[in-house]
Design a protein around this motif. Structure first.
Motif, PDB file in Angstrom:
ATOM      1  N   PRO A 155      99.318 124.043  -2.560  1.00 55.71           N
ATOM      2  CA  PRO A 155      98.496 125.117  -2.002  1.00 55.71           C
ATOM      3  C   PRO A 155      97.917 125.975  -3.124  1.00 55.71           C
ATOM      4  N   ILE A 156      96.710 126.512  -2.893  1.00 53.92           N
ATOM      5  CA  ILE A 156      96.101 127.399  -3.876  1.00 53.92           C
ATOM      6  C   ILE A 156      95.795 128.736  -3.213  1.00 53.92           C
ATOM      7  N   SER A 157      95.516 129.713  -4.036  1.00 53.38           N
ATOM      8  CA  SER A 157      95.176 131.040  -3.518  1.00 53.38           C
ATOM      9  C   SER A 157      93.801 131.440  -4.029  1.00 53.38           C
ATOM     10  N   ASP A 158      93.343 132.630  -3.640  1.00 55.16           N
ATOM     11  CA  ASP A 158      92.032 133.117  -4.089  1.00 55.16           C
ATOM     12  C   ASP A 158      92.010 133.440  -5.574  1.00 55.16           C
ATOM     13  N   THR A 159      93.162 133.622  -6.148  1.00 55.46           N
ATOM     14  CA  THR A 159      93.220 133.983  -7.563  1.00 55.46           C
ATOM     15  C   THR A 159      93.254 132.766  -8.474  1.00 55.46           C
ATOM     16  N   THR A 160      93.417 131.586  -7.926  1.00 54.99           N
ATOM     17  CA  THR A 160      93.442 130.370  -8.727  1.00 54.99           C
ATOM     18  C   THR A 160      92.030 130.087  -9.231  1.00 54.99           C
ATOM     19  N   PRO A 161      91.832 129.935 -10.559  1.00 52.97           N
ATOM     20  CA  PRO A 161      90.487 129.652 -11.071  1.00 52.97           C
ATOM     21  C   PRO A 161      90.020 128.256 -10.650  1.00 52.97           C
ATOM     22  N   VAL A 162      88.761 128.175 -10.306  1.00 52.36           N
ATOM     23  CA  VAL A 162      88.177 126.901  -9.894  1.00 52.36           C
ATOM     24  C   VAL A 162      87.461 126.303 -11.093  1.00 52.36           C
ATOM     25  N   THR A 163      87.774 125.093 -11.416  1.00 52.90           N
ATOM     26  CA  THR A 163      87.092 124.414 -12.514  1.00 52.90           C
ATOM     27  C   THR A 163      86.182 123.347 -11.929  1.00 52.90           C
ATOM     28  N   PHE A 164      84.999 123.266 -12.497  1.00 48.15           N
ATOM     29  CA  PHE A 164      84.030 122.292 -12.015  1.00 48.15           C
ATOM     30  C   PHE A 164      83.339 121.691 -13.220  1.00 48.15           C
ATOM     31  N   ASP A 165      83.308 120.396 -13.292  1.00 46.88           N
ATOM     32  CA  ASP A 165      82.691 119.701 -14.400  1.00 46.88           C
ATOM     33  C   ASP A 165      81.460 118.958 -13.883  1.00 46.88           C
ATOM     34  N   LEU A 166      80.322 119.213 -14.512  1.00 47.58           N
ATOM     35  CA  LEU A 166      79.089 118.569 -14.054  1.00 47.58           C
ATOM     36  C   LEU A 166      79.137 117.057 -14.195  1.00 47.58           C
ATOM     37  N   SER A 167      79.979 116.569 -15.070  1.00 51.79           N
ATOM     38  CA  SER A 167      80.064 115.118 -15.247  1.00 51.79           C
ATOM     39  C   SER A 167      80.688 114.435 -14.034  1.00 51.79           C
ATOM     40  N   GLU A 168      81.255 115.212 -13.103  1.00 52.64           N
ATOM     41  CA  GLU A 168      81.809 114.627 -11.888  1.00 52.64           C
ATOM     42  C   GLU A 168      80.719 114.125 -10.942  1.00 52.64           C
ATOM     43  N   ILE A 169      79.499 114.651 -11.108  1.00 47.53           N
ATOM     44  CA  ILE A 169      78.378 114.246 -10.261  1.00 47.53           C
ATOM     45  C   ILE A 169      77.618 113.125 -10.966  1.00 47.53           C
ATOM     46  N   PRO A 170      77.420 112.000 -10.306  1.00 49.98           N
ATOM     47  CA  PRO A 170      76.699 110.891 -10.943  1.00 49.98           C
ATOM     48  C   PRO A 170      75.251 111.276 -11.274  1.00 49.98           C
ATOM     49  N   THR A 171      74.741 110.721 -12.341  1.00 51.00           N
ATOM     50  CA  THR A 171      73.379 111.006 -12.782  1.00 51.00           C
ATOM     51  C   THR A 171      72.356 110.632 -11.718  1.00 51.00           C
ATOM     52  N   SER A 172      72.595 109.544 -11.002  1.00 52.07           N
ATOM     53  CA  SER A 172      71.624 109.110  -9.994  1.00 52.07           C
ATOM     54  C   SER A 172      71.434 110.165  -8.907  1.00 52.07           C
ATOM     55  N   VAL A 173      72.486 110.918  -8.587  1.00 45.99           N
ATOM     56  CA  VAL A 173      72.376 111.970  -7.584  1.00 45.99           C
ATOM     57  C   VAL A 173      71.484 113.095  -8.110  1.00 45.99           C
ATOM     58  N   TRP A 174      71.650 113.467  -9.387  1.00 42.46           N
ATOM     59  CA  TRP A 174      70.808 114.515  -9.977  1.00 42.46           C
ATOM     60  C   TRP A 174      69.350 114.087  -9.997  1.00 42.46           C
ATOM     61  N   VAL A 175      69.103 112.840 -10.368  1.00 44.44           N
ATOM     62  CA  VAL A 175      67.726 112.356 -10.457  1.00 44.44           C
ATOM     63  C   VAL A 175      67.069 112.343  -9.085  1.00 44.44           C
ATOM     64  N   ARG A 176      67.762 111.841  -8.070  1.00 38.78           N
ATOM     65  CA  ARG A 176      67.190 111.800  -6.724  1.00 38.78           C
ATOM     66  C   ARG A 176      66.978 113.193  -6.150  1.00 38.78           C
ATOM     67  N   ARG A 177      67.836 114.134  -6.493  1.00 37.28           N
ATOM     68  CA  ARG A 177      67.743 115.478  -5.919  1.00 37.28           C
ATOM     69  C   ARG A 177      66.652 116.315  -6.579  1.00 37.28           C
ATOM     70  N   PHE A 178      66.537 116.243  -7.897  1.00 33.22           N
ATOM     71  CA  PHE A 178      65.647 117.153  -8.604  1.00 33.22           C
ATOM     72  C   PHE A 178      64.394 116.489  -9.169  1.00 33.22           C
ATOM     73  N   HIS A 179      64.314 115.199  -9.158  1.00 37.43           N
ATOM     74  CA  HIS A 179      63.141 114.503  -9.679  1.00 37.43           C
ATOM     75  C   HIS A 179      62.434 113.836  -8.507  1.00 37.43           C
ATOM     76  N   LEU A 180      61.787 114.648  -7.696  1.00 39.36           N
ATOM     77  CA  LEU A 180      61.178 114.140  -6.477  1.00 39.36           C
ATOM     78  C   LEU A 180      59.852 113.450  -6.767  1.00 39.36           C
ATOM     79  N   PRO A 181      59.584 112.349  -6.094  1.00 43.28           N
ATOM     80  CA  PRO A 181      58.289 111.680  -6.261  1.00 43.28           C
ATOM     81  C   PRO A 181      57.129 112.588  -5.871  1.00 43.28           C
ATOM     82  N   GLU A 182      57.363 113.465  -4.901  1.00 44.28           N
ATOM     83  CA  GLU A 182      56.299 114.381  -4.481  1.00 44.28           C
ATOM     84  C   GLU A 182      55.915 115.337  -5.616  1.00 44.28           C
ATOM     85  N   ALA A 183      56.901 115.761  -6.402  1.00 45.56           N
ATOM     86  CA  ALA A 183      56.615 116.629  -7.546  1.00 45.56           C
ATOM     87  C   ALA A 183      55.755 115.894  -8.563  1.00 45.56           C
TER      88      ALA A 183
END
Length: 119
Positions: free
Chosen positions: A4-32
């Protein structure tokens, strides 16, 4: 079993956990890419015409206040008018905006308005 965790537990997030293909599809839109390409083609065509007619080089056009306004206008036009259907939508919005004014004017047709009699 999970801890169990509480509100005081620091949350760590690493961008490398998200695959590159997800970033490309989300932010590199063909419409742009389509919009950027249109803005570039329109801008350079106009810049070439200005250069041919007025003999003002591209760098001078981009650094002048009028050139900066024209660049902004081109980008805004390409953002708001993505297809011919958008022009029809803007025309309908314009008609709707003036419809109520036309109705208001029609209610006073043939009558003297109170604001006109005060003058």
């Amino acid at each position: 079993s999970p801890e169990p965790i509480s509100d005081t537990t620091p949350v760590t997030f690493d961008l490398s956990e998200i695959p590159t293909s997800v970033w490309v599809r989300r932010f590199h839109l063909p419409e742009a890419e389509l919009i950027n390409g249109r803005a570039t083609m329109v801008g350079f065509t106009v810049a070439l015409l200005v250069d041919l007619v007025f003999h003002v080089r591209l760098v001078d056009q981009l650094t002048s206040p009028l050139g900066q306004i024209a660049t902004l206008g081109t980008v805004l036009f390409c953002l708001f008018v993505r297809s011919d259907k958008d022009l029809d939508v803007y025309k309908e919005l314009s008609d709707e905006a003036t419809f109520y004014d036309k109705q208001w004017q029609a209610t006073w047709e043939g009558k003297t308005r109170p604001s006109e009699t005060e003058q």
